[in-house]
Motif scaffolding. Structure first.
Motif: not given
Length: 436
Positions: A24-28
């Motif tokens: 999710l951090y990568i997507i964020e």
């Protein structure tokens, strides 16, 4: 206190509880990058020009990115809080709504006297809000990444942002050109604003569903004071912050004036600017993992030295860019500058992680960004003097024909050479690089 003796490990114990959160951090980061693209350089210049702001004024507005960094100092007072997630979500939402509002300002009637103040206030407030929470947010999300994997993880995160950002850059650049050619630039601004609102919603959801590591606090009343005292006693931190400060001075003396140069003197369309973003993004993505591995194996200091050498070549290409060869030389500049960013962006943050203990990292990041931000903004304001002088003097300096951006690029070459010597001889090598 009685300790239970562990039995056979279960699948639940072995499973990494933060694996999904790192995804999710990568997507964020990608969604945040999309929004940043739509309010950076040529996009910012396009909106600012539409509300009647001059080239020098646009340069100063671009440097609001640096000025906003100064407000990260307030993050020190948030670092003692048990949770930063809720605050990060709300601050991030407000920041991106303000960015979206910037595309609404040109839709106001031409005679409306507050168009420029509204635009300037939206940009400045967006930067302030974003930067107040950014160190805590970075510390939260990076804490989910094992220390030994920081270089490669950061590279993977950037690759996803860069490659997916190609779609946003190309499509939005083409949208603006298409409607501008039809004399309907207002329609383009509406479509970009709607796109930004959708991205804002998605970005907020990724933060909501990302986990936060529990933080143990042993000191509640004097934590901030003790952190500040320890940080100000850390002489190595001064040297590390010096790297960011000098780099900010160099960057903000030059890049804030490139947006209008590309749209005006060099005559690039928004579509061609988008193509430059695509090419540079691909170049950065191709080298990002290699640079991450290089940093993990050797050090982030050595990676910085390599990147600064590449940036000298980039500034040299920009220094000779004129309308007759601008597309070629500025493409070269964009590629080399992107390769540089593949290393410098992560290295400056990771230097803090290398030299500062975990409890002090949020404060150290805040001080780093504050110092570099203030110096960067003041540098841009100061550079408007020679930029205006050269432009008003028929694009000449001491009788030598040149555009203002050629002069600033020359200063970039000289300044970066000096920075290389600073990093080489002032910043000490870690005794045990990249040990957990």
């Amino acid at each position: 206190m009685q300790n239970k003796t562990p039995t056979t490990p279960t699948a639940e114990k072995v499973r990494d509880p933060y694996k999904t959160s790192r995804t999710l951090y990568i997507i964020e980061a990608a969604l945040e990058y999309f929004i940043a693209l739509l309010v950076s350089e040529t996009y910012l210049a396009k909106i600012a020009m539409s509300v009647g702001i001059s080239d020098a004024g646009i340069g100063i507005l671009t440097s609001f990115v640096a000025l906003g960094h100064a407000f990260q100092i307030f993050a020190i007072f948030l670092s003692q809080q048990k949770s930063v997630k809720k605050r990060t979500v709300w601050f991030g939402l407000l920041n991106q709504l303000l960015f979206s509002f910037m595309y609404v300002v040109p839709l106001l009637p031409d005679g409306f006297s507050l168009r420029v103040p509204f635009f300037v206030c939206a940009l400045l407030l967006a930067q302030i809000v974003m930067n107040v929470i950014n160190p805590s947010k970075t510390n939260w999300l990076m804490s989910l990444v094992p220390d030994r994997e920081r270089g490669v993880f950061t590279a993977n995160k950037e690759i996803v942002s860069l490659l997916s950002g190609i779609v946003i850059s190309l499509s939005m650049g083409r949208v603006i050109d298409y409607f501008e050619e039809k004399g309907e630039i207002r329609t383009a601004f509406i479509l970009v604003a709607i796109t930004m609102l959708i991205l804002t919603i998605l970005h907020t959801l990724t933060l909501i569903f990302t986990k936060e590591k529990p933080i143990e606090h042993t000191e509640n009343t004097v934590r901030t004071r003790d952190i500040l005292r320890a940080l100000f006693k850390n002489k190595t931190l001064y040297r590390v912050i010096g790297v960011s400060a000098i780099w900010s001075i160099i960057s903000n003396a030059i890049t804030p004036f490139y947006g209008t140069y590309r749209l005006g003197v060099l005559g690039f369309s928004m579509t061609f600017n988008a193509i430059l973003t695509v090419v540079s993004s691909l170049a950065r993505a191709l080298v990002s993992r290699t640079m991450g591995r290089f940093a993990d194996k050797y050090s982030f200091k050595k990676l910085l030295l390599l990147c600064y050498c590449i940036k000298i070549l980039a500034f040299t290409a920009a220094m000779f860019a004129v309308p007759s060869n601008g597309k070629v030389l500025f493409t070269i500049y964009s590629i080399l500058a992107a390769i540089t960013l593949a290393g410098t962006n992560s290295s400056e943050v990771n230097l803090i992680y290398d030299y500062v203990e975990p409890a002090q990292r949020t404060g150290a990041l805040a001080i780093k960004f504050m110092v570099s931000g203030v110096l960067g903004f003041l540098t841009t304001c100061l550079m408007t003097i020679p930029v205006n002088y050269i432009a008003n003097n028929g694009n000449q300096l001491f009788g030598i024909p040149m555009y203002p951006q050629q002069f600033t690029s020359f200063l970039g070459v000289i300044g970066t050479i000096g920075l290389i010597f600073y990093v080489k001889f002032v910043v000490r090598d870690r005794e045990t690089p990249n040990e957990g």
